[in-house]
Write a protein that holds these residues in place. Sequence first.
Motif, PDB file in Angstrom:
ATOM      1  N   TYR A 133      26.725 -29.024  14.748  1.00 22.28           N
ATOM      2  CA  TYR A 133      27.476 -27.893  14.185  1.00 22.28           C
ATOM      3  C   TYR A 133      26.936 -26.539  14.661  1.00 22.28           C
ATOM      4  N   LEU A 170      27.281 -26.867   6.996  1.00 25.62           N
ATOM      5  CA  LEU A 170      28.570 -26.359   7.459  1.00 25.62           C
ATOM      6  C   LEU A 170      28.840 -24.924   7.021  1.00 25.62           C
ATOM      7  N   VAL A 197      35.487 -29.145  15.392  1.00 23.65           N
ATOM      8  CA  VAL A 197      34.754 -28.814  14.166  1.00 23.65           C
ATOM      9  C   VAL A 197      35.368 -29.537  12.969  1.00 23.65           C
TER      10      VAL A 197
END
Length: 750
Positions: A337, A371, A358
Amino acid sequence: MVRHNNQLPDNLPQLQNLIKRDPESYKEEFSQQYNHYKSTLEVFRLTPDKFNKSLDELLMFLAQVAHCYSDELVTYPQEIVDILKTHNTVLDNDMRMTFCKTLILLRNKGLLEPTVLLSLFFELLKCQDKALRQFLQTHIITDIKSINSKQKNTRVNTNLQNFMFTMLKDTNARAAKMSADIMIELYNKNVWNDSKTVNVLATGCFSKITKVMVACLKFFLGTDPEDGKNSDDSDSEDDTPNVKDVLMANKVNKKTKKREKQLKKVKQLFVKSKKNKSKAPQFNFSALHLVHDPQGLAERLFKQLDKNNDRFEIKLMTLDVISRLIGLHNLFLLNFYPYLQRFLQPHQREVTKLLQFVAQSSHELVPPEVLEPLLKTLVNNFVTERNSADVMAIGLNAVREICVRCPLVMNEDLLRDLAQYKNYRERSVMMAARSLISLFRQTMPELLHKKDRGRPTEATVAIESLKYGEVAAKDYVPGADVLLDEQKGGGSDSDSDDDDDDDEDGKWIDVNHSDEEGEDEEGDGDDEEEDGSGDEDDEEIESDDDDDDGDDEKDDEEGGDDNGEKKPTGKAVRKILKAKKRTKLDRKRDKMERLARMKKTKKVELTAERKAQAAQISVDRLLTDEDFKRIDTALVKQQVTHAKRGVKRPLQEETRGELVKLGDIENIFKKRKHDKNARLDSVKKGRDDREKFGYKDGRQNPLCSKTNREKKKTKAFQMIKHKIKSKTKRSFKDKQIALRNHLIKQKRMK
């Protein structure tokens, strides 16, 4: 003249035909040709790089009649195999092709084992002959398909797969690429669709040969789900009876526009839910599900991504495979990420695909704190008014897709900021923000502002927000308690839930308590969750407060009269009143908190009771198709029936696709521009019901003659330009010319 009819030594096709009809009679001629073949082959071994026409004809002749003399030609296939293994790179292209066709004929006649032939053909893929490689690839696929046509030949498949595994690691780029293409083609044809083939191709993703790596990555990406849309849009089943049941439940009510809208919404939801349920779950590409070690594959691919300096397109494919692996198998790759976070800029090339990756790599088990930085970067770079409306809409769509798969990543402050774009001037941004609000209405409505939650339904008020790692596992059929109500009351679906309701019409579609509530489409829905006991408690609170105030006032008056003292000053009175007011508010706040706890406890008890009833039904009896139809009707009803006093049921979980569609992120709501023909059609359509435009002829008799003034409007300009010119103001030069002509004319007249 003597005719020589015996031309068999020179006419091989004729001899071939005769031998197939009667092998024993022409055995001598065959022996003669076979000896000629041996001598010609010895000559060919001296110069294998030259084309030999005689040998070419004899090879095909012997291959055609080999089944007739299998004992004499027992060593013939192995001789050709040895020649190809020894001289495969130096042979003439046409001669090499003839040898391969000969072996294929022998294989079709059952005189050669498939493993021997296919292993040889895989080695021949290294040759510098494109036509031969294509020919061999087609034969390999066809032969393996025919071997497994009736049943799977495990022994042959295992040997060939092991050989292909070594070929993928071969240093020759052409052979490795052709091996990968053959395995992919066999998988797509459902010949080798087992896990071993998939995991052999998974090793090809780490090949040093770029073409092999790209081919294997494309294999795991599969086909785009948007390209393979299902053409059968219409259901074969008839939904009319169920819709009629819904319509009949509301038939006796008073006809209003509001009820018509609600009925229409019920019908759409019911048909949509049934269609989704009737369709079997379809996976985009099953190869990703057959990987033995998806975590290890994702980690190795990510490590290779940082290590190699490949082109941007190859990096995109690698990121796509990693994101699909993470999303499908719920993997943990926390460094993935921050890596994507660097590319989340509006000017980045292929940024919509990066946003898709994503969203694909988000799932419920990803820690929200991992996240959150990525989500904030996405919002700060895309959802800002300095960008265009399309960029903002794409950013909001990407946020929605991430929150669909990992709702805990969103916090209350950020969601309320994004929800304010629901009234943005651009339609695309407005629709994207409203879709985000609609998502959280169904998942975590407490994060939204009270005015954005909408009027709660029976399904939404029973939503229980899950914590990280928590799973809502059900041991009962949701909505089965409707069947228990029918057994007790003997009623229909329409009045099964109205035992505790105060609804005036008594029909389930009439969801309002009053006409005023019906006008408020997105009013404060939380106030409507209060039941009858809550109203009584509110009255008790008010009465207690009034009594307390009265007692305080009486005490103040009695104290002043008995002591005979002077009344306190204004400052002291303000302090006393302030103290009394604070005490009153605290007391009221405590009672409201106690009331809220009571209502929450009652709601939990009612929900638990309904769950127990549903579990009892699920255990005590076998549910029929009719029972499931009633349950489906009740669950759809909860999604459109506004919350009121009574029992609430949990919302049925919606299923989502395994992969994220790029169209969901790029979905921008805009009014499409019409072309010229469409605009003309629209203009003509608007002229249908109006009077004819232009000059209106006011004559009573349309057949009578027209005046010269009216006729002049239809004349050509050349006919009337001299009259128009006379009416315009003359220039000074024209006046001079006219005066001069006039003077000349007068002079002449004298």
